[in-house]
Every structure is written in structure tokens, then in C-alpha cells.
Design a protein around this motif. Structure first.
Motif, PDB file in Angstrom:
ATOM      1  N   HIS A 174       0.883  -1.071   0.144  1.00  0.00           N
ATOM      2  CA  HIS A 174       0.180   0.100   0.120  1.00  0.00           C
ATOM      3  C   HIS A 174       0.777   1.220  -0.071  1.00  0.00           C
ATOM      4  O   HIS A 174       1.547   1.522   0.941  1.00  0.00           O
ATOM      5  CB  HIS A 174      -1.078   0.105   1.167  1.00  0.00           C
ATOM      6  CG  HIS A 174      -1.940  -1.187   1.171  1.00  0.00           C
ATOM      7  ND1 HIS A 174      -2.130  -1.999   2.269  1.00  0.00           N
ATOM      8  CD2 HIS A 174      -2.447  -1.595   0.113  1.00  0.00           C
ATOM      9  CE1 HIS A 174      -2.936  -3.072   1.869  1.00  0.00           C
ATOM     10  NE2 HIS A 174      -3.238  -2.583   0.630  1.00  0.00           N
TER      11      HIS A 174
ATOM     12  N   GLU B 178       1.940   3.431   3.165  1.00  0.00           N
ATOM     13  CA  GLU B 178       2.301   2.898   4.299  1.00  0.00           C
ATOM     14  C   GLU B 178       3.639   2.481   4.308  1.00  0.00           C
ATOM     15  O   GLU B 178       4.103   1.224   4.169  1.00  0.00           O
ATOM     16  CB  GLU B 178       1.503   1.474   4.202  1.00  0.00           C
ATOM     17  CG  GLU B 178      -0.049   1.773   4.366  1.00  0.00           C
ATOM     18  CD  GLU B 178      -0.921   0.563   4.320  1.00  0.00           C
ATOM     19  OE1 GLU B 178      -0.230  -0.833   4.621  1.00  0.00           O
ATOM     20  OE2 GLU B 178      -2.169   0.688   4.301  1.00  0.00           O
TER      21      GLU B 178
ATOM     22  N   ARG C 181      -3.016   4.401  -1.294  1.00  0.00           N
ATOM     23  CA  ARG C 181      -2.874   2.869  -0.976  1.00  0.00           C
ATOM     24  C   ARG C 181      -2.736   1.936  -2.164  1.00  0.00           C
ATOM     25  O   ARG C 181      -2.025   1.282  -2.035  1.00  0.00           O
ATOM     26  CB  ARG C 181      -4.457   2.657  -0.163  1.00  0.00           C
ATOM     27  CG  ARG C 181      -4.590   1.151   0.146  1.00  0.00           C
ATOM     28  CD  ARG C 181      -5.950   0.965   0.711  1.00  0.00           C
ATOM     29  NE  ARG C 181      -6.032  -0.420   1.049  1.00  0.00           N
ATOM     30  CZ  ARG C 181      -5.886  -0.999   2.332  1.00  0.00           C
ATOM     31  NH1 ARG C 181      -5.122  -0.316   3.065  1.00  0.00           N
ATOM     32  NH2 ARG C 181      -6.164  -2.350   2.429  1.00  0.00           N
TER      33      ARG C 181
ATOM     34  N   HIS D  17       2.990  -3.363   6.984  1.00  0.00           N
ATOM     35  CA  HIS D  17       2.025  -2.345   6.419  1.00  0.00           C
ATOM     36  C   HIS D  17       1.937  -1.260   7.580  1.00  0.00           C
ATOM     37  O   HIS D  17       2.609  -1.355   8.502  1.00  0.00           O
ATOM     38  CB  HIS D  17       0.662  -3.224   6.575  1.00  0.00           C
ATOM     39  CG  HIS D  17       0.309  -3.967   5.356  1.00  0.00           C
ATOM     40  ND1 HIS D  17      -0.489  -3.638   4.250  1.00  0.00           N
ATOM     41  CD2 HIS D  17       0.824  -5.346   5.234  1.00  0.00           C
ATOM     42  CE1 HIS D  17      -0.459  -4.752   3.523  1.00  0.00           C
ATOM     43  NE2 HIS D  17       0.184  -5.799   4.025  1.00  0.00           N
ATOM     44  N   ASP D  18       1.378  -0.210   7.321  1.00  0.00           N
ATOM     45  CA  ASP D  18       0.775   0.913   8.223  1.00  0.00           C
ATOM     46  C   ASP D  18      -0.607   0.758   8.282  1.00  0.00           C
ATOM     47  O   ASP D  18      -1.345   0.445   7.481  1.00  0.00           O
ATOM     48  CB  ASP D  18       1.078   2.102   7.832  1.00  0.00           C
ATOM     49  CG  ASP D  18       2.651   2.345   8.110  1.00  0.00           C
ATOM     50  OD1 ASP D  18       3.345   1.881   7.206  1.00  0.00           O
ATOM     51  OD2 ASP D  18       2.977   3.416   8.908  1.00  0.00           O
TER      52      ASP D  18
HETATM   53 ZN   LIG Z   1      -1.700  -2.186   4.205  1.00  0.00          ZN
END
Ligand SMILES: [Zn+2]
Length: 477
Positions: A85, A88, A136, A175-176
Motif C-alpha cells: 500500500h 504505508e 493505498r 504495513h501501516d
Molecule cells: Zn496495508
């Protein structure tokens, strides 16, 4: 108190990693809006070191190279991929810190253990086109994490191909998540959330998935040391289209790490450090195989992820509507709006909820019991142009209850007000309701008819002490 065997054996290296972090922090990377071109000199730097192998393993829709950087000669393959994403980026930065650590001449004994037992492969910034726009999705408009089966995006194909060709034993899916997640029923932000993804609807725990759970328990114990209570566990409902779930299914022990929020760490640099320390410690425990002794039951004890945080929560304020007084809590968030080029941002805040918010929490909470929320006034002396703002004593005007100033000539490209008052054009009319979900939170909190606090674009300003973390106010044309 539960003692953890794996952590005890490795606690020295963890402490040392935390304390020596600055020696390895990749100094080129300093903020979240990292671009693909900034990473290329870093790949080139490491490619000159014979310990590393850098391979172009694919490219994005717009043609940006996807590079895999590998180190070690061990039989256990560990694959880490980040930023599928585009917005992120925290773990991407941590990966380059880890690479600097691995390239250094320090921690010889631990590194020998790691590199003889493991071959580690890093695939940072899997979605560079998304990163370019700080969004994203990729350029196809697809969420790569819902493309693990259909495999329409080149970025998805690359990840699948790399995973399959390595038959990775361990996978770190980096991820974030939103900073508004908290550890369930606590005011603590979920600075790190973990998941050992399910590989079927029944959520069976195979040996591979169990190993992922054990390593998560190990990492949780590390984060607890530096951010107590700020870890949670992601919902493990099976998502048949997601990469984590499928990579687990394809036989890789998969660990999802979500970097969330941390007070006063907008650019997530402390969270990046926690990623560095915990991932590197996890790699060490995989190399030593001492995670195997960790009881799986500890995994279920990590609190669940919830989403109940606001940037600012005001509680028990009095509010008069049509002549009648009410008690209200108000929860508001400072939303980021990207500037052109997606390298920087400004804040446009919103009221997210109002009413009884007793089940919610705030990064900042004001008990406004005895205070009344009221509309701020428009400063009666209109300005001709924006240069005159510097002659205003805006703090003094706030104390007099003014939260708006009119400016006749507002430059076209100007996005944000630099002073803690919202700027209005000559003709702009304020909305009728002061408090409403979805509108910008700007008002005065007064006691005995005297302003004590101002909320300007969601930033709380203490008008007695002057204390505030104000960044910008709004412009309405
Ligand atoms: Zn993510």
C-alpha cells in the motif's frame, strides 16, 4: 507476570539494538512520503557490498523497478516485503535501517548466527506508483492486497513469483494502519498490530501458522518494553484474496505487522525504530530457533485491535442550542491533505462524532466540565492582503474570542492559514451550526463568559498558558 523464554535469551541483543539504533538509521529517509527514486541510491550503495545481492525482480505499472536485496547463506529463507500500500512506508524505512545494520562490522557474533542460518530477502516498496502519489492503491486502482489470487497487477505477480521461487520459510508482510486504532478498551494507541493470518475460514492453527504466532508473541514482548500497552492483535477472519492469508496457505509462516500511531510521532520515526528493533530481534530468534519454546496461548492474550481514538476529545462541555443547554463530548481528527507532488501535507480537521463518547479515547483529552462551547467571532477589522496577517496579535485576538479574520485578497495557491485563526474571503458565510459531524472544529471554550481555550481547525490552544501544538488553520474562499 509471564516470563518469556525466547525474550529472556535474547533480551540483551534487543536492548543493544535499541540503544545503538542511531548508528544504523538510514539518514536519507526522514519522513513518511518516501519516493522510489530516493531508494535507488541506497540499493546501489548496498550492491557494492559483496555480502548483498540486489536483483531487479519486476517493475510497477509505470515501470519503476522492484528490487529484491538478499543476504546470508543459511538454509532457512526469510522474505520481508513492505509498502504494497503506497501510503504505508514505515517498514520500508526500517528495512533500510536493518540493511545498514547488516552491512556494518558490529554485532559480529549475532550476525554470524543470523547469516549462517538464514538467507534474508527484502522487497521494500512493492507499490512504488502508489508511493509516488502517497495513496493505498496502485496505478490500476487496485488494492494489491486483494489481488493475491487474480494476480492482475505486475506488483502482485512479482510478490507471488518471489515467494514461490524462494519457497520462503518465513514471511513478514509489512504495513501501516490508521493512527486511530487502539488496543481494545484502553486509551493506548495500537502502535504496532500483529496478525498471524488465517489460511482458511476455519482459522486452523497449523505448525507454520503456530510458528508465526510464537514469533509475534516474541515481538510483542519487545515492543511492550518500549511502548507499554501499545500492541494489539488484528482480526484473523480469513480473507481469500489477501496476500498474507494466501502466503500462509502456500506454506510460509507469515507475520503481518501494522505500524499504527504513537503520540507526537506524526512522521512515525519512533515507530520505525520499534520496527527495526523488533524485526531484527525476530530474525535473530528465527536464526537461533529459540522461538519454538514460546507458548502459543500467549498470542491470544494480546489485546484486540480497535478503532476508538481521536486526535482530540473534549468531554462534558456545555453547549447551547436554540436557547437550551446540553452536555456534549466532541471527538475530532486532523486529516492530512497532500500538497502538490505528494511530498508534504497540511491539516483539514473534522468533527468525527459528538454526544456520549465515553467508550472512545483521545491522543489529547480535555475535560471541559464547567466550560461552554460557543462560536468564535469574526474579527471586525478586515485585511486587504495576506501580508497584513503578520501585524495581527492572533493569540490576543483569540483571547478576545475572535477565531476568524477576513482577507480581501487571498492568493490562489494558498492552502492553509499560518496563524491560529481561520481566514475568510470577503464574502464567505459561516455555516449555521457550530457543531456537526463532518464539519471543521473551530470554536471557543469559555467559563464565566471568558475564553479559556480555543479549538482552531481541531488544534486545542490553551489561552491562559499559551500551550498548543497548533500547525495550521483553514482558508475559506
Ligand atoms: Zn496495508
Amino acid at each position: 507476570m509471564t516470563l518469556n523464554i525466547g525474550l529472556c535469551q535474547n533480551s540483551d541483543i534487543t536492548t543493544n539494538l535499541y540503544e545503538t539504533y542511531e548508528n544504523y538509521r538510514e539518514s536519507i529517509l526522514t519522513k513518511r512520503r518516501v519516493k522510489h527514486h530516493e531508494l535507488q541510491p541506497l540499493f546501489l550503495k548496498h550492491a557494492t557490498d559483496k555480502a548483498f545481492i540486489v536483483n531487479k525482480v519486476g517493475k510497477s505499472i509505470e515501470g519503476r523497478a522492484l528490487n529484491l536485496i538478499s543476504i546470508g547463506s543459511g538454509k532457512t529463507n526469510v522474505l520481508l516485503w513492505s509498502q504494497m500500500h503506497g501510503n504505508e512506508p514505515t517498514a520500508t524505512q526500517a528495512i533500510f535501517d536493518i540493511l545498514n545494520f547488516l552491512a556494518s562490522n558490529d554485532f559480529q557474533e549475532e550476525k554470524k548466527e543470523i547469516l549462517e542460518n538464514l538467507t534474508i530477502h527484502f522487497l521494500p516498496m512493492l507499490n512504488p506508483d502508489g508511493a509516488e502519489r502517497f495513496q493505498r492503491r496502485n496505478l490500476l486502482g487496485v488494492d494489491i492486497n486483494r489481488d493475491a489470487v487474480r494476480l492482475q497487477s505486475p506488483e502482485s505477480k512479482t510478490l507471488k513469483h518471489v515467494r514461490d521461487s524462494l519457497k520462503a520459510d518465513f514471511g513478514f508482510n509489512l504495513h501501516d494502519q490508521s493512527a486511530y486504532y487502539n488496543a481494545e478498551r484502553t486509551e493506548k494507541p495500537a502502535t504496532i498490530s500483529y496478525l498471524a493470518p488465517a489460511f482458511n475460514y476455519e482459522k486452523n492453527i497449523s505448525e507454520k501458522r503456530g510458528n508465526a504466532m510464537k514469533i509475534i508473541v516474541f515481538m510483542n514482548n519487545i515492543i511492550q518494553k518500549y511502548a507499554p500497552g501499545q500492541v494489539s492483535r488484528y482480526n484473523d477472519d480469513f480473507e481469500p484474496r489477501a496476500f498474507g492469508d494466501n502466503i500462509q496457505k502456500w506454506g510460509t509462516s507469515t507475520i503481518l505487522i501494522e505500524s499504527g500511531g504513537y503520540a507526537n510521532d506524526v512522521e512515525k520515526q519512533e515507530i520505525r525504530k520499534l520496527n527495526y528493533v523488533s524485526i531484527l530481534s525476530a530474525i535473530y530468534t528465527i536464526a537461533k530457533e529459540n522461538y519454538k519454546d514460546i507458548p502459543i496461548e500467549e498470542y491470544e492474550k494480546i489485546p484486540e485491535n480497535d478503532r476508538k481514538l481521536f486526535d482530540l476529545k473534549i468531554v462534558n462541555a456545555s453547549y447551547n442550542l436554540l436557547g437550551k443547554d446540553y452536555v456534549l463530548d466532541v471527538g475530532m481528527n486532523r486529516l492530512e491533505v497532500d500538497k502538490e507532488g505528494n511530498n508534504d501535507f497540511w491539516y483539514s480537521s473534522r468533527i468525527i462524532d459528538q454526544g456520549d463518547l465515553s467508550t472512545y479515547y483521545g491522543y489529547e483529552t480535555l475535560n471541559a466540565s464547567g466550560f461552554t462551547i460557543r462560536q468564535g467571532e469574526i474579527y471586525p477589522n478586515s485585511l486587504i492582503n495576506i501580508r497584513e496577517l503578520k501585524d495581527l496579535d492572533s493569540f490576543d485576538l483569540l483571547k478576545q474570542g475572535y477565531t476568524y479574520v477576513r482577507v480581501a485578497n487571498i492568493p490562489g495557491g494558498m492552502l492553509e492559514s499560518p496563524i491560529p485563526m481561520n481566514i475568510l474571503s470577503s464574502t464567505y458565510e459561516l455555516p449555521g451550526l457550530l457543531l456537526k459531524v463532518g464539519i471543521n472544529p473551530t470554536f471557543i471554550l469559555e467559563k464565566d463568559g471568558k475564553p479559556h481555550y480555543a479549538v482552531i481547525n481541531g488544534f486545542l490552544i490553551d489561552l491562559i498558558s499559551g500551550k498548543s501544538d497548533f500547525k495550521n488553520a483553514m482558508i475559506y474562499r
